[in-house]
Scaffold this motif. Structure first.
Motif, PDB file in Angstrom:
ATOM      1  N   LEU A   1      43.002  33.305  47.715  1.00  0.00           N
ATOM      2  CA  LEU A   1      43.794  32.676  46.667  1.00  0.00           C
ATOM      3  C   LEU A   1      43.307  31.262  46.393  1.00  0.00           C
ATOM      4  CD1 LEU A   1      46.188  32.754  44.717  1.00  0.00           C
ATOM      5  CD2 LEU A   1      47.664  31.997  46.597  1.00  0.00           C
ATOM      6  N   GLU A   2      42.925  30.523  47.434  1.00  0.00           N
ATOM      7  CA  GLU A   2      42.432  29.155  47.245  1.00  0.00           C
ATOM      8  C   GLU A   2      41.199  29.137  46.341  1.00  0.00           C
ATOM      9  OE1 GLU A   2      40.308  25.580  49.842  1.00  0.00           O
ATOM     10  OE2 GLU A   2      41.514  27.089  50.876  1.00  0.00           O
ATOM     11  N   GLU A   3      40.240  30.008  46.602  1.00  0.00           N
ATOM     12  CA  GLU A   3      39.012  30.020  45.811  1.00  0.00           C
ATOM     13  C   GLU A   3      39.272  30.549  44.402  1.00  0.00           C
ATOM     14  OE1 GLU A   3      36.199  28.580  46.606  1.00  0.00           O
ATOM     15  OE2 GLU A   3      37.199  27.956  48.434  1.00  0.00           O
ATOM     16  N   THR A   4      40.139  31.545  44.284  1.00  0.00           N
ATOM     17  CA  THR A   4      40.493  32.058  42.954  1.00  0.00           C
ATOM     18  C   THR A   4      41.207  30.983  42.140  1.00  0.00           C
ATOM     19  OG1 THR A   4      40.743  34.281  43.886  1.00  0.00           O
ATOM     20  CG2 THR A   4      41.690  33.896  41.708  1.00  0.00           C
ATOM     21  N   ALA A   5      42.113  30.256  42.788  1.00  0.00           N
ATOM     22  CA  ALA A   5      42.835  29.184  42.099  1.00  0.00           C
ATOM     23  C   ALA A   5      41.889  28.061  41.690  1.00  0.00           C
ATOM     24  CB  ALA A   5      43.942  28.647  43.005  1.00  0.00           C
ATOM     25  N   ARG A   6      40.909  27.742  42.535  1.00  0.00           N
ATOM     26  CA  ARG A   6      39.944  26.688  42.191  1.00  0.00           C
ATOM     27  C   ARG A   6      39.148  27.052  40.952  1.00  0.00           C
ATOM     28  NH1 ARG A   6      34.705  24.616  43.891  1.00  0.00           N
ATOM     29  NH2 ARG A   6      34.220  26.592  44.913  1.00  0.00           N
ATOM     30  N   LEU A   7      38.708  28.291  40.874  1.00  0.00           N
ATOM     31  CA  LEU A   7      37.972  28.741  39.694  1.00  0.00           C
ATOM     32  C   LEU A   7      38.873  28.750  38.464  1.00  0.00           C
ATOM     33  CD1 LEU A   7      35.396  29.875  38.447  1.00  0.00           C
ATOM     34  CD2 LEU A   7      36.109  32.156  39.211  1.00  0.00           C
ATOM     35  N   THR A   8      40.109  29.216  38.627  1.00  0.00           N
ATOM     36  CA  THR A   8      41.054  29.242  37.505  1.00  0.00           C
ATOM     37  C   THR A   8      41.323  27.835  36.998  1.00  0.00           C
ATOM     38  OG1 THR A   8      42.107  31.219  38.423  1.00  0.00           O
ATOM     39  CG2 THR A   8      43.345  29.987  36.782  1.00  0.00           C
ATOM     40  N   LEU A   9      41.522  26.889  37.918  1.00  0.00           N
ATOM     41  CA  LEU A   9      41.762  25.509  37.521  1.00  0.00           C
ATOM     42  C   LEU A   9      40.566  24.937  36.768  1.00  0.00           C
ATOM     43  CD1 LEU A   9      43.517  24.074  40.705  1.00  0.00           C
ATOM     44  CD2 LEU A   9      44.552  24.462  38.470  1.00  0.00           C
ATOM     45  N   GLY A  10      39.362  25.233  37.254  1.00  0.00           N
ATOM     46  CA  GLY A  10      38.173  24.743  36.566  1.00  0.00           C
ATOM     47  C   GLY A  10      38.099  25.244  35.138  1.00  0.00           C
ATOM     48  N   ILE A  11      38.331  26.541  34.933  1.00  0.00           N
ATOM     49  CA  ILE A  11      38.303  27.120  33.588  1.00  0.00           C
ATOM     50  C   ILE A  11      39.380  26.473  32.714  1.00  0.00           C
ATOM     51  CG2 ILE A  11      38.650  29.228  32.263  1.00  0.00           C
ATOM     52  CD1 ILE A  11      36.061  29.263  33.795  1.00  0.00           C
ATOM     53  N   SER A  12      40.578  26.320  33.256  1.00  0.00           N
ATOM     54  CA  SER A  12      41.682  25.759  32.476  1.00  0.00           C
ATOM     55  C   SER A  12      41.442  24.294  32.126  1.00  0.00           C
ATOM     56  CB  SER A  12      42.989  25.910  33.256  1.00  0.00           C
ATOM     57  OG  SER A  12      44.088  25.445  32.508  1.00  0.00           O
TER      58      SER A  12
ATOM     59  N   ALA B   1      39.554  31.803  25.224  1.00  0.00           N
ATOM     60  CA  ALA B   1      39.484  33.239  25.469  1.00  0.00           C
ATOM     61  C   ALA B   1      39.193  33.528  26.940  1.00  0.00           C
ATOM     62  CB  ALA B   1      38.413  33.866  24.582  1.00  0.00           C
ATOM     63  N   VAL B   2      38.230  32.804  27.512  1.00  0.00           N
ATOM     64  CA  VAL B   2      37.898  32.991  28.927  1.00  0.00           C
ATOM     65  C   VAL B   2      39.075  32.580  29.806  1.00  0.00           C
ATOM     66  CG1 VAL B   2      36.362  32.222  30.784  1.00  0.00           C
ATOM     67  CG2 VAL B   2      35.429  32.755  28.533  1.00  0.00           C
ATOM     68  N   ASN B   3      39.810  31.546  29.376  1.00  0.00           N
ATOM     69  CA  ASN B   3      40.951  31.060  30.135  1.00  0.00           C
ATOM     70  C   ASN B   3      41.968  32.175  30.373  1.00  0.00           C
ATOM     71  OD1 ASN B   3      42.535  29.180  31.454  1.00  0.00           O
ATOM     72  ND2 ASN B   3      43.560  28.511  29.599  1.00  0.00           N
ATOM     73  N   LEU B   4      42.174  33.026  29.350  1.00  0.00           N
ATOM     74  CA  LEU B   4      43.113  34.136  29.481  1.00  0.00           C
ATOM     75  C   LEU B   4      42.674  35.090  30.586  1.00  0.00           C
ATOM     76  CD1 LEU B   4      45.563  35.748  28.409  1.00  0.00           C
ATOM     77  CD2 LEU B   4      43.998  36.851  26.789  1.00  0.00           C
ATOM     78  N   PHE B   5      41.380  35.352  30.682  1.00  0.00           N
ATOM     79  CA  PHE B   5      40.872  36.288  31.678  1.00  0.00           C
ATOM     80  C   PHE B   5      41.031  35.754  33.098  1.00  0.00           C
ATOM     81  CE2 PHE B   5      38.896  38.220  28.042  1.00  0.00           C
ATOM     82  CZ  PHE B   5      38.788  39.558  28.381  1.00  0.00           C
ATOM     83  N   PHE B   6      41.011  34.449  33.273  1.00  0.00           N
ATOM     84  CA  PHE B   6      41.093  33.886  34.617  1.00  0.00           C
ATOM     85  C   PHE B   6      42.514  33.454  34.988  1.00  0.00           C
ATOM     86  CE2 PHE B   6      36.567  33.637  33.976  1.00  0.00           C
ATOM     87  CZ  PHE B   6      36.063  33.889  35.236  1.00  0.00           C
ATOM     88  N   THR B   7      43.369  33.248  33.994  1.00  0.00           N
ATOM     89  CA  THR B   7      44.737  32.821  34.272  1.00  0.00           C
ATOM     90  C   THR B   7      45.559  33.958  34.861  1.00  0.00           C
ATOM     91  OG1 THR B   7      44.716  31.161  32.525  1.00  0.00           O
ATOM     92  CG2 THR B   7      46.863  31.952  33.249  1.00  0.00           C
ATOM     93  N   LEU B   8      45.507  35.117  34.235  1.00  0.00           N
ATOM     94  CA  LEU B   8      46.362  36.217  34.667  1.00  0.00           C
ATOM     95  C   LEU B   8      45.986  36.775  36.045  1.00  0.00           C
ATOM     96  CD1 LEU B   8      46.962  38.106  31.316  1.00  0.00           C
ATOM     97  CD2 LEU B   8      48.282  36.278  32.379  1.00  0.00           C
ATOM     98  N   PRO B   9      44.691  36.939  36.373  1.00  0.00           N
ATOM     99  CA  PRO B   9      44.381  37.475  37.709  1.00  0.00           C
ATOM    100  C   PRO B   9      44.915  36.642  38.864  1.00  0.00           C
ATOM    101  CG  PRO B   9      42.470  37.684  36.290  1.00  0.00           C
ATOM    102  CD  PRO B   9      43.485  36.887  35.523  1.00  0.00           C
ATOM    103  N   VAL B  10      44.932  35.314  38.748  1.00  0.00           N
ATOM    104  CA  VAL B  10      45.397  34.501  39.871  1.00  0.00           C
ATOM    105  C   VAL B  10      46.893  34.708  40.102  1.00  0.00           C
ATOM    106  CG1 VAL B  10      45.966  32.388  38.595  1.00  0.00           C
ATOM    107  CG2 VAL B  10      45.193  32.235  40.959  1.00  0.00           C
ATOM    108  N   PHE B  11      47.651  34.955  39.037  1.00  0.00           N
ATOM    109  CA  PHE B  11      49.078  35.215  39.215  1.00  0.00           C
ATOM    110  C   PHE B  11      49.324  36.635  39.717  1.00  0.00           C
ATOM    111  CE2 PHE B  11      49.407  31.552  36.317  1.00  0.00           C
ATOM    112  CZ  PHE B  11      50.287  30.785  37.056  1.00  0.00           C
ATOM    113  N   VAL B  12      48.446  37.583  39.349  1.00  0.00           N
ATOM    114  CA  VAL B  12      48.527  38.918  39.943  1.00  0.00           C
ATOM    115  C   VAL B  12      48.290  38.826  41.449  1.00  0.00           C
ATOM    116  CG1 VAL B  12      47.485  41.208  40.029  1.00  0.00           C
ATOM    117  CG2 VAL B  12      47.845  40.105  37.813  1.00  0.00           C
ATOM    118  N   LEU B  13      47.275  38.051  41.846  1.00  0.00           N
ATOM    119  CA  LEU B  13      46.990  37.876  43.270  1.00  0.00           C
ATOM    120  C   LEU B  13      48.157  37.188  43.977  1.00  0.00           C
ATOM    121  CD1 LEU B  13      45.040  38.078  45.638  1.00  0.00           C
ATOM    122  CD2 LEU B  13      43.980  35.936  44.874  1.00  0.00           C
TER     123      LEU B  13
END
Length: 413
Positions: A63-74, A285-297
């Motif tokens: 989750l930490e690494e997924t969140a870091r990538l999501t934050l970067g994209i956002s 558009a890319v933000n949408l793809f990375f935002t939802l998976p981190v909340f699923v996780l």
């Protein structure tokens, strides 16, 4: 292999549904992060037991690494969405929110954590620091879309976006201070915090990120003038810049999340016109793809037993944080915040300070470095409360403000 395919199918289906129903969802009391979290719960061992992240390795590190990538994209999306000169032209209200507002929110959250849960002072400071940043991922869902643009003024949306982009990375030293105090004698901890954390990890990340962003922006303009830039490579550039800065920042031991925002701001100063609009569009558009998976996780690994163990103290803490962590601070500072100085906008600004992916990132980082589950248990509960409260109220509150504004305008006419 079955888990991978099931995860791909679930996340892909959710993104497809959210994309097809983006307007109704945007105007309803539901939010995309809340839907993603509920999907994760349904797939988890507490739901239909279709996926078990514990079999994939350490769930918190994942989750930490997924969140870091999501934050970067956002954060890159926020930097490209802001007007090019906004941080330079409106640095005063930003400085007020970051230098005065954020430490005040950290202190308030820490005091509530110590009072409701009886946490030791240093642990309470760690929880408060993890909670204090305004989340850029959920904030993006509040300030973008038709409802926000139709009802909320641009000044409000830009200030909330800029604050969430900057304070997310600047919360890092606030989180590191209690971590260092737990691991070292006070004198050693304070020295390392000032020299290493502030001078290198924070200031160094800003300089490195800004340099990479500036060079990338100049290179983009140069390649465009030479006619070497085709559409696919052009659209992928901002995503590539995000990943590059995240990797370089981490390798150099800096605050890579803050470096991405600095890179985005610097990049934004060099590109303009069609380039800026195209980069903004692809990043969203890319933000949408990375935002939802981190909340699923998050839904998959939600610590239900730990939340239950917190008891009513955890519920009380979540309510106090939502109501009193941010609102009194913004109301007290509103005279120094021209974009939201009116009564209605200051209340909106005070309420919409969501707690989300950034808090999950810092909670998992803190739990990993201290070996304690307390930051993860407490912070994740507050994040869930924020997802529900801010997701449910975003569209109705925006519409209400817009209706009052239009009514006042008509009465003057």
């Amino acid at each position: 292999m079955k888990d991978i395919n099931l995860t791909l199918a679930a996340v892909g289906g959710l993104i497809l549904i959210v994309g097809l129903l983006s307007r109704p969802i945007d105007r309803s009391w539901l939010s995309s992060p809340l839907l993603a979290f509920l999907l994760g719960v349904m797939l988890s061992p507490y739901g239909f037991a279709l996926l078990d992240p514990a079999q994939w390795g350490d769930p918190l590190h994942l989750l930490e690494e997924t969140a870091r990538l999501t934050l970067g994209i956002s954060l890159m999306g926020i930097a490209l969405r802001l007007p090019a000169r906004y941080p330079l032209q409106h640095w005063r209200p930003l400085a007020v929110l970051l230098v005065i507002g954020m430490p005040a929110m950290c202190l308030i959250s820490s005091l509530f954590s110590a009072w409701t849960l009886g946490l030791p002072l240093v642990m309470a400071l760690l929880v408060g620091a993890s909670i204090c940043p305004t989340d850029p991922v959920i904030a993006s869902s509040i300030v973008t879309g038709g409802v926000a643009k139709d009802n909320l003024p641009a000044g409000f949306r830009h200030l909330l976006s800029a604050e969430s982009g900057a304070n997310d990375g600047l919360a890092y030293p606030l989180v590191l201070l209690p971590v260092l105090l737990m691991a070292h004698p006070p004198a050693t901890a304070w020295l390392e915090w000032i020299v290493k954390t502030w001078l290198w990890e924070v200031l160094g990340s800003v300089l490195i990120g800004a340099l990479i962003g500036w060079i990338s922006g100049r290179a983009l303009e140069w390649a465009d003038r030479k006619g070497w830039l085709d559409q696919p490579s052009f659209l992928a550039l901002s995503l590539a810049l995000t990943i590059l800065v995240l990797g370089v920042g981490k390798l150099l031991g800096t605050d890579s999340v803050l470096a991405v925002f600095a890179a985005g701001i610097a990049f934004d100063q060099e590109v303009g016109g069609q380039e800026r609009g195209e980069a903004d569009n692809v990043q969203e558009a890319v933000n949408l793809f990375f935002t939802l998976p981190v909340f699923v996780l998050f839904g998959l690994i939600a610590p239900w037993e730990k939340w239950q163990a917190l008891g009513w103290g955890g519920v009380l803490l979540a309510l106090l944080i939502l109501l009193l962590r941010r609102l009194p601070v913004v109301l007290a500072l509103r005279r120094w915040l021209p974009p939201v100085s009116s009564r209605g906008l200051s209340w909106m600004m005070g309420w919409f300070g969501p707690i989300g992916v950034s808090a999950l990132f810092y909670a998992t980082l803190a739990s990993g470095r201290t070996g304690s589950d307390t930051p993860w248990a407490v912070v994740s509960l507050v994040v869930l409360a924020s997802i529900i409260a801010h997701g449910v109220t975003a569209a109705p509150f925006a519409k209400r403000y817009g209706a009052k504004r239009d009514g006042a305008r008509h009465s003057r006419e």
